[in-house]
Design a protein around this motif. Structure first.
Motif, PDB file in Angstrom:
ATOM      1  N   ALA A   1     -10.731  -2.610  -1.731  1.00 22.84           N
ATOM      2  CA  ALA A   1     -12.061  -3.038  -1.812  1.00 22.84           C
ATOM      3  C   ALA A   1     -11.769  -4.394  -1.293  1.00 22.84           C
ATOM      4  CB  ALA A   1     -12.775  -3.048  -3.260  1.00 22.84           C
TER       5      ALA A   1
ATOM      6  N   TRP B   1      -1.639   3.688  -2.129  1.00 25.97           N
ATOM      7  CA  TRP B   1      -3.151   3.272  -2.210  1.00 25.97           C
ATOM      8  C   TRP B   1      -3.904   4.298  -1.205  1.00 25.97           C
ATOM      9  CZ3 TRP B   1      -2.761  -2.766  -1.126  1.00 25.97           C
ATOM     10  CH2 TRP B   1      -2.123  -3.394  -2.322  1.00 25.97           C
ATOM     11  N   LYS B   2      -5.247   4.265  -1.759  1.00 29.73           N
ATOM     12  CA  LYS B   2      -6.000   5.296  -0.818  1.00 29.73           C
ATOM     13  C   LYS B   2      -7.196   4.284  -0.183  1.00 29.73           C
ATOM     14  CE  LYS B   2      -4.835   9.838  -2.877  1.00 29.73           C
ATOM     15  NZ  LYS B   2      -3.962   9.377  -4.036  1.00 29.73           N
ATOM     16  N   THR B   3      -7.570   3.561  -1.239  1.00 25.54           N
ATOM     17  CA  THR B   3      -8.748   2.647  -1.091  1.00 25.54           C
ATOM     18  C   THR B   3      -8.639   1.319  -1.516  1.00 25.54           C
ATOM     19  OG1 THR B   3     -10.124   4.831  -1.416  1.00 25.54           O
ATOM     20  CG2 THR B   3     -11.329   2.791  -0.967  1.00 25.54           C
TER      21      THR B   3
ATOM     22  N   LEU C   1      -5.890   3.613   5.256  1.00 27.64           N
ATOM     23  CA  LEU C   1      -6.420   2.939   4.175  1.00 27.64           C
ATOM     24  C   LEU C   1      -7.830   2.751   4.119  1.00 27.64           C
ATOM     25  CD1 LEU C   1      -4.973   1.816   1.520  1.00 27.64           C
ATOM     26  CD2 LEU C   1      -4.798  -0.349   2.705  1.00 27.64           C
ATOM     27  N   ALA C   2      -8.628   3.429   3.146  1.00 26.43           N
ATOM     28  CA  ALA C   2     -10.052   3.415   3.199  1.00 26.43           C
ATOM     29  C   ALA C   2     -10.542   1.971   2.926  1.00 26.43           C
ATOM     30  CB  ALA C   2     -10.646   4.510   2.633  1.00 26.43           C
ATOM     31  N   GLN C   3     -11.388   1.264   3.371  1.00 26.28           N
ATOM     32  CA  GLN C   3     -12.061   0.052   3.016  1.00 26.28           C
ATOM     33  C   GLN C   3     -13.433   0.287   2.117  1.00 26.28           C
ATOM     34  OE1 GLN C   3     -11.612  -2.776   6.110  1.00 26.28           O
ATOM     35  NE2 GLN C   3      -9.455  -2.413   6.471  1.00 26.28           N
ATOM     36  N   LEU C   4     -13.469  -0.457   0.970  1.00 23.87           N
ATOM     37  CA  LEU C   4     -14.821  -0.650   0.436  1.00 23.87           C
ATOM     38  C   LEU C   4     -15.428  -1.967   0.608  1.00 23.87           C
ATOM     39  CD1 LEU C   4     -16.922   1.039  -1.638  1.00 23.87           C
ATOM     40  CD2 LEU C   4     -15.668  -0.701  -3.225  1.00 23.87           C
TER      41      LEU C   4
ATOM     42  N   SER D   1       0.644  -1.073  -0.039  1.00 21.37           N
ATOM     43  CA  SER D   1      -0.027   0.161  -0.033  1.00 21.37           C
ATOM     44  C   SER D   1       0.923   1.298  -0.004  1.00 21.37           C
ATOM     45  CB  SER D   1      -0.784  -0.141   1.223  1.00 21.37           C
ATOM     46  OG  SER D   1      -1.488   1.193   1.430  1.00 21.37           O
TER      47      SER D   1
ATOM     48  N   CYS E   1     -10.958   1.975  -6.925  1.00 25.53           N
ATOM     49  CA  CYS E   1     -10.099   1.526  -5.837  1.00 25.53           C
ATOM     50  C   CYS E   1      -8.654   1.171  -6.263  1.00 25.53           C
ATOM     51  CB  CYS E   1     -10.799   0.054  -5.299  1.00 25.53           C
ATOM     52  SG  CYS E   1     -12.270   0.532  -4.099  1.00 25.53           S
TER      53      CYS E   1
END
Ligand code: SF4
Lengths: 482, 232
Positions: free
Chosen positions: B97, B93-95, B115-118, B88, B132
């Motif tokens: 999935a 990385w930002k997001t 790290l945002a999670q979808l 990451s 993502c």
């Protein structure tokens, strides 16, 4: 490219004459194929027993094709039970209309397609475009050919004949991108453009490599992931597949997928091999709401009715027979004028589109047998070419040709007459140059591009006799000396 | 074309008519295929794997390398999370999935906070998923003979998660490694019986194409990178 009005045979001859001397194109094709050949040899060598694997693959397809009704019905039953819809199309028009009506009924605007030779076969894209739908081919090679406004050159490698600079020029012209000679950059350009296409499309159209009867699935083989996206994102999935693609059980793919990959591209397994059984199931995260399989006959049953050549329907469209064919290498894919190029195309096209119109393809073969040798399902390809020639002649005899052969046979059966006649050969050689390549020349088809060998003054028999006499004399001399 | 099925009866009629004369079997196989319950004998002809776990693992590792998949053996979930963290930061990385699952539910809390999670379960916005930087999935099986990862719509976050983001990370256990496709299909059949997921996909390496001069390019439409984190 030749005009549409031209008879297939004339188009073939014109294009063959032109492409056979197009050294630039031939070099591009040769280079692409040599990369293929290296990979295929390497992977093929890892098999414990390729020949037995091939026999087993042939047996699976033989079982499927020879019980086609049973397995198609089984597929339909299982697939429908999982919420899929099966439509049976006798011909191109029925298949096209079904897809057009479906698109209209669901208010579809844009369509993304993954590679489907059946789509080429039924001229689906022109019909969809004419009806006002946006259609984008998502396989890189197909996308390039679509931008170029050209049919695929090879049914597995659609743009193998193009060099990177030509593709770069095409992208510059059609997409306004900067020139590059880097295949990776070119691929990324297409990646960026096509990402939008998957997301925006309401309908995804795919082909299918196998129909699996016992689990009611279709299997799609691809390297790029474009088919995965095509049948994953849009809310409707339509798969257009020939009826002969069936296999009895899911487990059969454990053999057929590695063989398809090895023969087709020299990989152990193609990048993505995906089996789809129905639309999105209850509890699943995503996937299309509707999944339609269009089973296409389009004269396949005509080939099925010929037990002698029925095994041509075993073809898994790996393209290997094209890759090894000396004719394909010289005349290229477009010259064939068919959806399916190369040796297998020459075998099946006369069945699909008329023997008399397409028999010339069976003549365009050196009968070297490289296709038969390489075929992963052991189709007797080059003998089928001979059978097509025989059938064409039986159906519509050529009186001039058969007269020549009868005279030849007459002569061959009468040694004395043959000997007498062959005395005139040197005379013929002497006089032939006077009419060579003119309308009077009986062997003009040959002499147009080649020299006609001149007859020796002494026949083989005379030479042999003299040689034997000499040898006998030498032996008796030696014997005498001892 | 009067019924909803199209020309069903006509086509089946032509098929039956055509099949009245049998066609010879030109390449009789040693064992008859088709309808046979087991396909284990394919193993005798395909590339050999070796029976032990070590041999299977060695082949899977070797093929991963030629395929340009990245195989990382992890001691535990914490190490797997650390590997993801370093990927990451390397790719900024930002997001990411991911989906719900036995392994991922334990892994997700260990991932970096920035790290945002979808999570795709229960539906997602396709534009958001496309944006993502990576997709993390579990898998059904790993296949030694071909170096493949088998995902399904049932256990790997649906159809799209494993193929839309530019980097696909698979988290798997060593016990999921099977010999070949035959074993893979047998194991799927045992698990799902008649209720297969709507998609079964064998992923063999990152997305690739050879369409331009048959030169290999990774990341044609699917992921440019495939990382396999293998737990004991
Ligand atoms: S005929 Fe054989 S070699 Fe040719 S494409 Fe079909 S399966 Fe491949």
């Amino acid at each position: 490219m030749s005009t549409l009005a031209e008879a297939p045979r004339d188009q073939f001859q014109t294009d063959a004459n032109r492409t056979a001397t197009d050294d630039v194109r031939r070099l591009a094709v040769r280079r692409a194929l040599s990369n293929y050949q290296t990979a295929r040899n390497r992977t093929g060598a890892t098999f414990t027993d390729w020949k037995s694997a091939r026999s087993a693959a042939a047996t699976i397809k033989h079982e499927a094709v020879n019980h086609l009704d049973k397995y198609l019905e089984e597929f339909e039953r299982k697939f429908t039970a999982r919420g899929g819809k099966v439509f049976w199309a006798s011909n191109s028009e029925q298949a096209r209309n079904y897809i057009l009506e479906l698109a209209a009924a669901r208010g579809v605007r844009s369509i993304v397609k993954s590679k489907a030779m059946t789509g080429e076969e039924i001229h689906l894209n022109p019909a969809l475009l004419a009806a006002g739908y946006g259609v984008v081919e998502s396989d890189l090679g197909e996308y390039i050919q679509q931008l170029k406004g050209e049919a695929p050159y090879h049914f597995v490698f659609p743009c193998m004949h193009l060099r990177r600079d030509e593709i770069s020029d095409l992208f510059e012209k059609e997409l306004g991108t900067a020139k590059t000679d880097n295949p990776e950059e070119l691929t990324m350009i297409a990646r960026r453009v096509l990402r939008r296409a998957y997301i925006d499309a309401d309908m995804g159209i795919s082909g299918g490599n196998f129909i699996v009867a016992d689990t009611g699935m279709i299997s799609i083989t691809e390297n790029e992931g474009n088919a995965r996206l095509t049948v994953g994102i849009p809310k409707i999935h339509v798969a257009l597949i020939g009826i002969e693609k069936v296999v009895p059980c899911l487990g059969d793919l454990a053999l057929l997928l590695p063989m398809l990959a090895t023969a087709g591209t020299g990989q152990h397994l193609t990048g993505y091999n995906s089996m789809y059984g129905g639309p999105r199931q209850p509890g699943e995260t995503d996937g299309p709401e509707e999944f339609h399989v269009v089973l296409l006959d389009n004269h396949r049953t005509r080939l099925l009715a010929d037990p002698e050549q029925r095994d041509a329907l075993h073809c898994i469209r790996c393209g290997a027979c094209l890759n090894v064919c000396p004719i394909f290498k010289n005349i290229g894919g477009h010259t064939y004028g068919t959806t399916y190029q190369g040796p297998i195309g020459s075998v099946i096209t006369p069945h699909f589109r008329g023997l008399q119109d397409w028999k010339h393809l069976s003549g365009a073969s050196s009968l070297c047998g490289a296709c038969t040798e390489t075929c992963p399902v052991g189709i007797d390809i080059h003998h089928h070419l001979l059978r097509n020639r025989r059938n064409a002649a039986q159906e519509k005899p050529a009186p001039g040709e058969s007269l020549v052969w009868r005279m030849f046979a007459f002569l061959m059966r009468r040694p004395a007459l043959y000997k007498f006649a062959s005395r005139f050969a040197p005379l013929g050689s002497l006089l032939h140059p006077l009419i060579e390549r003119t309308a009077l020349d009986p062997v003009r088809a040959w002499t147009n591009t080649r020299d006609f060998p001149s007859a020796p003054l002494r026949s083989f028999r005379a030479q042999f006799k003299a040689h034997q006499a000499q040898k006998a004399a030498a032996i008796s001399q030696n014997g005498g000396a001892k | 074309m009067n019924s909803q099925n199209g020309d069903r009866e006509a086509i089946l009629g032509r098929v039956r008519e055509a099949l009245r004369v049998p066609a010879p079997l030109k390449h009789p196989a040693e064992r008859s295929a088709g309808g046979e319950p087991t396909t284990a004998h394919f193993r005798e002809w395909l590339p050999p794997v070796g029976p032990s776990l070590d041999e299977k693992f060695a082949l899977f590792a070797k093929l991963s390398e030629t395929l340009r998949s990245e195989l990382i053996v992890c001691a535990d979930l914490a190490q797997a999370a650390a590997e993801i963290a370093s990927l990451s930061s390397a790719e900024s990385w930002k997001t990411i999935a991911l989906h719900r699952g036995g392994l991922l539910d334990k892994l997700a809390p260990l991932l970096p906070n920035n790290l945002a999670q979808l999570c795709v379960d229960g539906g997602y916005d396709k534009n958001a998923l496309e944006a993502c930087d990576a997709g993390i999935t579990e898998c059904e099986l790993l296949v030694a003979q071909t170096g493949s990862v088998c995902v399904t719509s049932d256990n790997s976050g649906g159809r799209v998660l494993s193929v839309l983001p530019p980097h696909h990370i698979v988290i798997a256990r060593q016990s999921q490694l099977v010999t070949d496709l035959t074993e893979a299909y047998e194991s799927l059949a045992a698990k799902y019986r008649a209720h297969y997921p709507s998609m079964i996909s064998f992923i063999t390496g990152p997305s690739r194409t050879g369409d331009i001069e048959r030169i290999l390019v990774l990341g044609a439409h699917g992921p440019k990178r495939l990382t396999i984190l293998l737990l004991p």
